[in-house]
Scaffold this motif. Structure first.
Motif, PDB file in Angstrom:
ATOM      1  N   ARG A  22       5.368  17.097  16.928  1.00  0.00           N
ATOM      2  CA  ARG A  22       5.737  16.714  18.297  1.00  0.00           C
ATOM      3  C   ARG A  22       6.874  17.582  18.832  1.00  0.00           C
ATOM      4  N   LEU A  23       7.906  17.782  18.032  1.00  0.00           N
ATOM      5  CA  LEU A  23       9.042  18.605  18.457  1.00  0.00           C
ATOM      6  C   LEU A  23       8.611  20.039  18.780  1.00  0.00           C
ATOM      7  N   ALA A  24       7.722  20.577  17.960  1.00  0.00           N
ATOM      8  CA  ALA A  24       7.297  21.966  18.115  1.00  0.00           C
ATOM      9  C   ALA A  24       6.133  22.119  19.084  1.00  0.00           C
ATOM     10  N   ASN A  25       5.605  20.997  19.576  1.00  0.00           N
ATOM     11  CA  ASN A  25       4.442  21.023  20.457  1.00  0.00           C
ATOM     12  C   ASN A  25       3.262  21.745  19.782  1.00  0.00           C
ATOM     13  N   LEU A  26       3.018  21.367  18.532  1.00  0.00           N
ATOM     14  CA  LEU A  26       1.919  21.919  17.748  1.00  0.00           C
ATOM     15  C   LEU A  26       1.008  20.780  17.315  1.00  0.00           C
ATOM     16  N   LYS A  27      -0.215  21.111  16.937  1.00  0.00           N
ATOM     17  CA  LYS A  27      -1.132  20.104  16.424  1.00  0.00           C
ATOM     18  C   LYS A  27      -0.662  19.646  15.047  1.00  0.00           C
ATOM     19  N   TYR A  28      -0.896  18.364  14.780  1.00  0.00           N
ATOM     20  CA  TYR A  28      -0.503  17.789  13.496  1.00  0.00           C
ATOM     21  C   TYR A  28      -1.100  18.589  12.341  1.00  0.00           C
ATOM     22  N   ASN A  29      -2.387  18.926  12.441  1.00  0.00           N
ATOM     23  CA  ASN A  29      -3.067  19.635  11.352  1.00  0.00           C
ATOM     24  C   ASN A  29      -2.442  20.997  11.076  1.00  0.00           C
ATOM     25  N   THR A  30      -1.966  21.658  12.102  1.00  0.00           N
ATOM     26  CA  THR A  30      -1.323  22.959  11.927  1.00  0.00           C
ATOM     27  C   THR A  30      -0.066  22.819  11.077  1.00  0.00           C
ATOM     28  N   VAL A  31       0.772  21.869  11.429  1.00  0.00           N
ATOM     29  CA  VAL A  31       2.026  21.659  10.687  1.00  0.00           C
ATOM     30  C   VAL A  31       1.721  21.116   9.292  1.00  0.00           C
ATOM     31  N   ASP A  32       0.757  20.220   9.184  1.00  0.00           N
ATOM     32  CA  ASP A  32       0.395  19.655   7.889  1.00  0.00           C
ATOM     33  C   ASP A  32      -0.125  20.740   6.935  1.00  0.00           C
ATOM     34  N   ASP A  33      -0.941  21.652   7.445  1.00  0.00           N
ATOM     35  CA  ASP A  33      -1.441  22.747   6.605  1.00  0.00           C
ATOM     36  C   ASP A  33      -0.301  23.650   6.135  1.00  0.00           C
ATOM     37  N   LYS A  38      -1.444  25.337   2.785  1.00  0.00           N
ATOM     38  CA  LYS A  38      -2.897  25.517   2.811  1.00  0.00           C
ATOM     39  C   LYS A  38      -3.342  26.622   3.770  1.00  0.00           C
ATOM     40  N   THR A  39      -2.415  27.414   4.265  1.00  0.00           N
ATOM     41  CA  THR A  39      -2.770  28.441   5.247  1.00  0.00           C
ATOM     42  C   THR A  39      -2.758  29.829   4.629  1.00  0.00           C
ATOM     43  N   LYS A  40      -3.528  30.709   5.243  1.00  0.00           N
ATOM     44  CA  LYS A  40      -3.546  32.108   4.801  1.00  0.00           C
ATOM     45  C   LYS A  40      -2.780  32.996   5.766  1.00  0.00           C
ATOM     46  N   GLY A  41      -2.379  32.426   6.904  1.00  0.00           N
ATOM     47  CA  GLY A  41      -1.637  33.186   7.895  1.00  0.00           C
ATOM     48  C   GLY A  41      -1.049  32.260   8.941  1.00  0.00           C
ATOM     49  N   VAL A  42      -0.135  32.816   9.739  1.00  0.00           N
ATOM     50  CA  VAL A  42       0.536  32.040  10.779  1.00  0.00           C
ATOM     51  C   VAL A  42       0.606  32.890  12.039  1.00  0.00           C
ATOM     52  N   LYS A  43       0.223  32.308  13.166  1.00  0.00           N
ATOM     53  CA  LYS A  43       0.351  33.012  14.442  1.00  0.00           C
ATOM     54  C   LYS A  43       1.829  33.093  14.822  1.00  0.00           C
ATOM     55  N   PHE A  44       2.188  34.168  15.498  1.00  0.00           N
ATOM     56  CA  PHE A  44       3.578  34.326  15.933  1.00  0.00           C
ATOM     57  C   PHE A  44       4.000  33.197  16.865  1.00  0.00           C
ATOM     58  N   GLU A  45       3.091  32.724  17.707  1.00  0.00           N
ATOM     59  CA  GLU A  45       3.411  31.633  18.626  1.00  0.00           C
ATOM     60  C   GLU A  45       3.759  30.363  17.836  1.00  0.00           C
ATOM     61  N   THR A  46       3.001  30.086  16.781  1.00  0.00           N
ATOM     62  CA  THR A  46       3.272  28.931  15.930  1.00  0.00           C
ATOM     63  C   THR A  46       4.616  29.082  15.241  1.00  0.00           C
ATOM     64  N   LEU A  47       4.870  30.257  14.718  1.00  0.00           N
ATOM     65  CA  LEU A  47       6.139  30.532  14.045  1.00  0.00           C
ATOM     66  C   LEU A  47       7.310  30.365  15.006  1.00  0.00           C
ATOM     67  N   ASN A  48       7.159  30.851  16.215  1.00  0.00           N
ATOM     68  CA  ASN A  48       8.205  30.727  17.228  1.00  0.00           C
ATOM     69  C   ASN A  48       8.504  29.260  17.532  1.00  0.00           C
ATOM     70  N   LYS A  49       7.468  28.453  17.701  1.00  0.00           N
ATOM     71  CA  LYS A  49       7.653  27.038  18.005  1.00  0.00           C
ATOM     72  C   LYS A  49       8.312  26.299  16.842  1.00  0.00           C
ATOM     73  N   LEU A  50       7.888  26.609  15.622  1.00  0.00           N
ATOM     74  CA  LEU A  50       8.494  25.968  14.455  1.00  0.00           C
ATOM     75  C   LEU A  50       9.961  26.334  14.317  1.00  0.00           C
ATOM     76  N   CYS A  51      10.271  27.593  14.505  1.00  0.00           N
ATOM     77  CA  CYS A  51      11.674  28.031  14.407  1.00  0.00           C
ATOM     78  C   CYS A  51      12.532  27.340  15.454  1.00  0.00           C
TER      79      CYS A  51
END
Length: 67
Positions: A22-33, A38-51
């Protein structure tokens, strides 16, 4: 090898996966993976939101360890 520290960072901030998503405005499954490594890569947009949501840098989330 790249070590994923996402679960450590989320845990140290006493957040749940759902709260982080919720804080990062990402899907639950993305953060859970990412949390469960369980991921093989991360999009820069996802990384930016998490940071932004976790107030950290990519170096905190992922660490390079030579083989």
């Amino acid at each position: 090898m790249i070590k994923n520290n996402v679960s450590t960072i989320i845990g140290s901030r006493r957040l749940s996966v759902a709260e982080t998503a919720r804080l990062a405005n990402l899907k639950y499954n993305t953060v859970d993976d990412l949390y469960n490594d369980k991921t093989k890569g991360v999009k820069f947009e996802t990384l930016n939101k998490l940071c932004w949501a976790l107030d950290c840098s990519p170096n905190d989330l992922f660490v390079y360890i030579p083989d």
